[in-house]
Design a protein around this motif. Structure first.
Motif: not given
Length: 266
Positions: A99-116
């Motif tokens: 029941g939540l809205p959602v969007a999609r981003d086909e360009h987003r990479g990984l910020d340092h909070g993710a890749w580290v």
């Protein structure tokens, strides 16, 4: 799969955590070793904020160096993660089904909070990654709802990770560094309060941490670094037990506590 994977909350520390992983890095690596191999990773980082839950659908995920003034060696690091548009679409549909809205981003990479943290946990970059944004304006309740939306994916082989920090006050970091390098007392007091409430499964107190926890506003002048914990709490299996598999303080004010919410059948 028959048994849900655990949900995790992991610290990403300062960007230099990538160069000096220390005990926290070893704990993240050990945790990854004990996990069944995930089909894909869903990671919600404190450093991607959007109006509505947004799912990264790229096939190749750029390593985003979203920081400045750090050693040059950090900017040379690349984490060659792959995405998976099909898995990302499953994630988007799970959010919609809740029941939540959602969007999609086909360009987003990984910020340092993710890749580290992912680089420490999955150094071969051999598991597809689906980044999902926070909505920091919605506070802990919104983050918990996002986690609940993601929870069914854990039975389909998705590993759900929230990446942030149990404490995060950059002004106090500067003060501590200039004042002799002592960690303020509130850092451990706040982290231990959170640990006690997590162990007790006291969700009402956790959601109301800003009024109930010691020095909560000092520990988090803004909430975005704690909100991924609420995503992990929401995504935990229904019969989960909480395990704080690392506790420590880096850079004077950053509590590096890490949690796994494991199915009791494991």
């Amino acid at each position: 799969m028959n048994t849900a994977l655990p949900s995790l909350f992991v610290p990403h520390g300062a960007p230099t955590f990538a160069l000096r992983p220390g005990a926290a890095g070893a704990a993240l690596a050990a945790e990854a070793e004990r996990l069944p191999g995930p089909r894909a990773i869903v990671i919600v980082s404190a450093h991607w904020d959007a109006e509505v839950p947004t799912v990264g659908t790229a096939s190749r995920l750029e390593t985003i160096h979203d920081f400045g003034g750090f050693p040059e060696a950090l900017y040379a690091i690349r984490y060659p993660a792959t995405g998976c548009p099909e898995a990302a679409e499953e994630v988007a549909l799970a959010i919609t089904a809740a029941g939540l809205p959602v969007a999609r981003d086909e360009h987003r990479g990984l910020d340092h909070g993710a890749w580290v943290p992912l680089r420490l946990m999955f150094p071969r970059a051999d598991v597809p990654v689906v980044p999902v944004s926070l909505q920091s304006g919605g506070g802990p309740g919104q983050a918990h709802c996002l986690g609940r939306a993601l929870a069914p994916l854990a039975r389909r082989g998705f590993l759900i990770i929230g990446s942030g920090s149990i404490t995060h006050n950059l002004r106090d970091f500067q003060l501590a560094r200039r004042g002799g390098g002592q960690a303020p007392d509130y850092v451990r007091a706040f982290a231990d309060w959170m640990a006690d409430r997590i162990e007790a499964s006291d969700l009402p107190a956790l959601l109301d941490y800003r009024r109930r926890a010691p020095a909560a506003v000092q520990a988090h002048p803004t909430e975005e670094h704690l909100l991924p914990l609420f995503v992990a709490l929401g995504a935990r299996p229904s019969d989960a037990r909480a395990e704080r598999f690392h506790a420590g303080i880096d850079d004077y004010v950053i509590a590096m506590d890490a949690y796994a919410f494991r199915p009791n059948r494991d």
